[in-house]
Enzyme design. Structure first.
Site, PDB file in Angstrom:
ATOM      1  N   HIS A   1       0.857  -1.200   0.000  1.00  0.00           N
ATOM      2  CA  HIS A   1       0.000   0.000   0.000  1.00  0.00           C
ATOM      3  C   HIS A   1       0.895   1.253   0.000  1.00  0.00           C
ATOM      4  O   HIS A   1       2.110   1.162   0.169  1.00  0.00           O
ATOM      5  CB  HIS A   1      -0.906  -0.002   1.232  1.00  0.00           C
ATOM      6  CG  HIS A   1      -0.143  -0.056   2.520  1.00  0.00           C
ATOM      7  ND1 HIS A   1       0.385  -1.225   2.999  1.00  0.00           N
ATOM      8  CD2 HIS A   1       0.233   0.911   3.398  1.00  0.00           C
ATOM      9  CE1 HIS A   1       1.021  -0.982   4.134  1.00  0.00           C
ATOM     10  NE2 HIS A   1       0.960   0.312   4.386  1.00  0.00           N
TER      11      HIS A   1
ATOM     12  N   THR B   1       2.242   4.541  -4.456  1.00  0.00           N
ATOM     13  CA  THR B   1       3.233   4.408  -5.541  1.00  0.00           C
ATOM     14  C   THR B   1       4.366   3.468  -5.134  1.00  0.00           C
ATOM     15  O   THR B   1       4.703   3.355  -3.952  1.00  0.00           O
ATOM     16  CB  THR B   1       3.839   5.790  -5.892  1.00  0.00           C
ATOM     17  OG1 THR B   1       4.218   6.451  -4.688  1.00  0.00           O
ATOM     18  CG2 THR B   1       2.862   6.660  -6.665  1.00  0.00           C
ATOM     19  N   ARG B   2       4.964   2.810  -6.132  1.00  0.00           N
ATOM     20  CA  ARG B   2       6.150   1.973  -5.942  1.00  0.00           C
ATOM     21  C   ARG B   2       7.099   2.224  -7.116  1.00  0.00           C
ATOM     22  O   ARG B   2       6.664   2.239  -8.275  1.00  0.00           O
ATOM     23  CB  ARG B   2       5.788   0.481  -5.954  1.00  0.00           C
ATOM     24  CG  ARG B   2       5.102  -0.013  -4.704  1.00  0.00           C
ATOM     25  CD  ARG B   2       6.071  -0.088  -3.545  1.00  0.00           C
ATOM     26  NE  ARG B   2       5.473  -0.664  -2.349  1.00  0.00           N
ATOM     27  CZ  ARG B   2       4.792   0.015  -1.422  1.00  0.00           C
ATOM     28  NH1 ARG B   2       4.588   1.301  -1.552  1.00  0.00           N
ATOM     29  NH2 ARG B   2       4.317  -0.602  -0.352  1.00  0.00           N
TER      30      ARG B   2
ATOM     31  N   LYS C   1       7.050  12.395  -1.839  1.00  0.00           N
ATOM     32  CA  LYS C   1       7.009  11.144  -1.062  1.00  0.00           C
ATOM     33  C   LYS C   1       8.397  10.508  -1.020  1.00  0.00           C
ATOM     34  O   LYS C   1       9.062  10.408  -2.052  1.00  0.00           O
ATOM     35  CB  LYS C   1       6.031  10.163  -1.715  1.00  0.00           C
ATOM     36  CG  LYS C   1       6.013   8.807  -1.033  1.00  0.00           C
ATOM     37  CD  LYS C   1       5.223   7.779  -1.829  1.00  0.00           C
ATOM     38  CE  LYS C   1       5.439   6.402  -1.260  1.00  0.00           C
ATOM     39  NZ  LYS C   1       4.784   5.348  -2.038  1.00  0.00           N
TER      40      LYS C   1
ATOM     41  N   HIS D   1      15.089   0.385   5.449  1.00  0.00           N
ATOM     42  CA  HIS D   1      15.342  -0.188   6.781  1.00  0.00           C
ATOM     43  C   HIS D   1      15.232   0.884   7.868  1.00  0.00           C
ATOM     44  O   HIS D   1      15.923   0.809   8.888  1.00  0.00           O
ATOM     45  CB  HIS D   1      16.705  -0.903   6.804  1.00  0.00           C
ATOM     46  CG  HIS D   1      16.840  -1.903   5.690  1.00  0.00           C
ATOM     47  ND1 HIS D   1      16.004  -2.997   5.583  1.00  0.00           N
ATOM     48  CD2 HIS D   1      17.662  -1.946   4.612  1.00  0.00           C
ATOM     49  CE1 HIS D   1      16.326  -3.686   4.494  1.00  0.00           C
ATOM     50  NE2 HIS D   1      17.311  -3.059   3.883  1.00  0.00           N
TER      51      HIS D   1
ATOM     52  N   CYS E   1       4.534   0.602   7.038  1.00  0.00           N
ATOM     53  CA  CYS E   1       4.477  -0.476   6.049  1.00  0.00           C
ATOM     54  C   CYS E   1       5.497  -1.519   6.494  1.00  0.00           C
ATOM     55  O   CYS E   1       6.248  -1.284   7.448  1.00  0.00           O
ATOM     56  CB  CYS E   1       4.848   0.123   4.690  1.00  0.00           C
ATOM     57  SG  CYS E   1       4.610  -0.955   3.277  1.00  0.00           S
TER      58      CYS E   1
ATOM     59  N   LYS F   1       8.000  -3.949  -7.954  1.00  0.00           N
ATOM     60  CA  LYS F   1       8.161  -3.775  -9.406  1.00  0.00           C
ATOM     61  C   LYS F   1       8.188  -5.111 -10.151  1.00  0.00           C
ATOM     62  O   LYS F   1       7.927  -5.166 -11.338  1.00  0.00           O
ATOM     63  CB  LYS F   1       9.442  -2.968  -9.695  1.00  0.00           C
ATOM     64  CG  LYS F   1      10.701  -3.635  -9.189  1.00  0.00           C
ATOM     65  CD  LYS F   1      11.955  -2.776  -9.351  1.00  0.00           C
ATOM     66  CE  LYS F   1      12.151  -1.735  -8.291  1.00  0.00           C
ATOM     67  NZ  LYS F   1      12.250  -2.225  -6.887  1.00  0.00           N
TER      68      LYS F   1
END
Ligand SMILES: Cc1cc2nc3c(=O)[nH]c(=O)nc-3n(C[C@H](O)[C@H](O)[C@H](O)COP(=O)(O)OP(=O)(O)OC[C@H]3O[C@@H](n4cnc5c(N)ncnc54)[C@H](O)[C@@H]3O)c2cc1C
Length: 381
Positions: A40, A43-44, A257, A262, A306, A339
């Site tokens: 979620h 965007t990725r 964004k 990590h 996330c 991706k």
């Protein structure tokens, strides 16, 4: 066929199995779109100059092809091309890795420095001496829409999908697999487990090989919104003294964004983690933006938690279960898997259908960890 988990990888797997005409059931513990897993946040990034390892590049080419096919099948734009920046010190792993992948695979690319990057894309204010690789095919995907598109196409091909139905246990022997859920028991010839951060809860062999880690993402309101629009701002991977970061142009929300890989290194139980961003999370991210993207570091618009699921070497795990060849596993995507969902759906469908795939997945097999454990033992003798 049964697919457990209908997030990024599971929705793609369900689609590939269903379109081959196979009778397929997908089981998901939450809703069709939810914010508890890894897929979620609007965007990725997708990028071709893969600094992590050149072996990913051929999978990426197929991934782009399949995303474009999914766009046309679902008549929806899912992939936006912005170009990508991989930047860091000359000898650092991000810049060197991106350069190596670009050269080995003959990818179109340009090498520049922080000062030139700022002239071309003024939102970036990286140290002048930083080395930057620009690759024009980079961009971003819309993960919630991609998952829904895969699921909708799978349903159209006759797949069944049950949401709000957690799988509680499974078993497999002699060419048969079964699962027990909160609502019933199902049987099939093959099982595909794509449980994201919950992978090790369903497959104990993945304990310590697929470890959930809490992440936080920020969207900040830019003082100069025009610098952060699609068209003016490529997606990035950036290695600086504070760590490794990634970021996007404004899209769907009027905010720049970004996140830190990590984040604070917090290994968590996905069923018990703190899902609320804390002031420390926000400050860690804001201080980065103030230094490297000052025109993007306005008021906070949104913060979201996330989950990454890290493997020990940060490479994916794609394989058949070591003791149950009826079961295929996709796990350990280590914060860079989205991706690839489209091609991993194809690979998992291959593994479920025939136990093998035309894609070269040797690099991703589970046995690499057994080998390294054995050699560690040997080196201590
Ligand atoms: C903050 C953040 C930023 C990221 N940025 C990028 C990026 O820019 N580019 C990129 O390529 N990748 C990125 N990633 C990584 C990428 O998003 C993940 O690798 C990918 O989403 C993993 O997909 P998945 O299917 O394994 O997990 P998920 O999408 O979480 O799917 C797993 C599903 O399994 C379900 N499930 C679990 N257990 C059960 C059960 N017992 N019964 C039924 N269902 C179950 C879960 O509810 C979930 O829906 C990012 C990840 C995070 C967290």
């Amino acid at each position: 066929m049964i697919v457990v988990g209908l997030g990024g990888m599971g929705s793609a797997t369900l689609f590939h199995l269903a379109r081959r005409g196979l009778r397929t059931l997908g089981l998901e513990r939450y809703d069709m779109v939810h914010e508890y897993g890894s897929s979620h946040g609007l965007t990725r990034i997708i990028r071709l100059a893969y600094w992590e390892h050149p072996t990913y590049v051929s999978l990426l080419r197929r991934s782009y092809e399949l995303w474009r096919e999914l766009e046309s099948l679902s008549d929806e734009k899912l992939l936006y091309i912005t170009g990508s920046i991989d930047a860091g010190p000359e000898g650092g792993s991000v810049f060197q890795g991106a350069l190596r992948s670009s050269e080995l695979h003959g990818l179109e690319h340009e090498v520049t420095d922080g000062a030139e990057l700022h002239r071309r894309f003024p939102g970036y204010r990286l140290p002048g001496e930083l080395r930057c690789l620009y690759q024009p095919d980079g961009g971003f995907l819309l993960p919630e829409r991609c998952n829904v598109a895969h699921l909708a196409r799978a349903l159209a091909h006759g797949a069944e999908a049950r949401f709000r139905e957690p799988v509680l246990e499974w078993g497999a022997t002699n060419g048969h697999a079964w699962v027990r859920t909160s609502r019933g028991r199902y049987e099939a010839g093959r099982l595909v487990i794509c449980a994201g951060p919950w992978a090790a809860k369903l497959v104990p062999e993945l304990d310590s090989l697929a470890v959930a880690e809490r992440q936080v993402l920020a969207w900040l309101q830019p003082a100069r919104p025009e610098y952060f629009q699609v068209g003016a701002f490529p997606v990035f991977n950036l290695e600086v003294e504070e760590g490794r970061y990634y970021g996007f142009p404004s899209f769907l929300v009027p905010g720049f964004k970004f996140g830190k890989y990590h984040h604070r290194g917090e290994q968590v139980d996905p069923d018990a983690m703190n899902r609320e961003p804390e002031p420390e999370d926000e400050e860690l991210l804001r201080s980065f933006a103030r230094r490297y993207f000052p025109d993007g570091a306005g008021p906070t618009l949104m913060l979201k938690t996330c989950l990454f699921t890290n493997s020990p070497d940060r490479h994916f795990i794609l394989d058949l279960h070591p003791d149950h060849p009826e079961v295929a596993i996709a796990a350990g995507f280590s914060g860079h898997g989205y991706k690839f969902c489209s091609v991993i759906g194809e690979i998992m469908a291959d593994l479920a259908q025939g136990g093998q795939t035309r894609h070269d997945i040797e690099f991703f097999r589970l046995r690499r960890f057994a080998v390294s454990r054995e050699s560690r033992v040997a080196s201590h003798e």
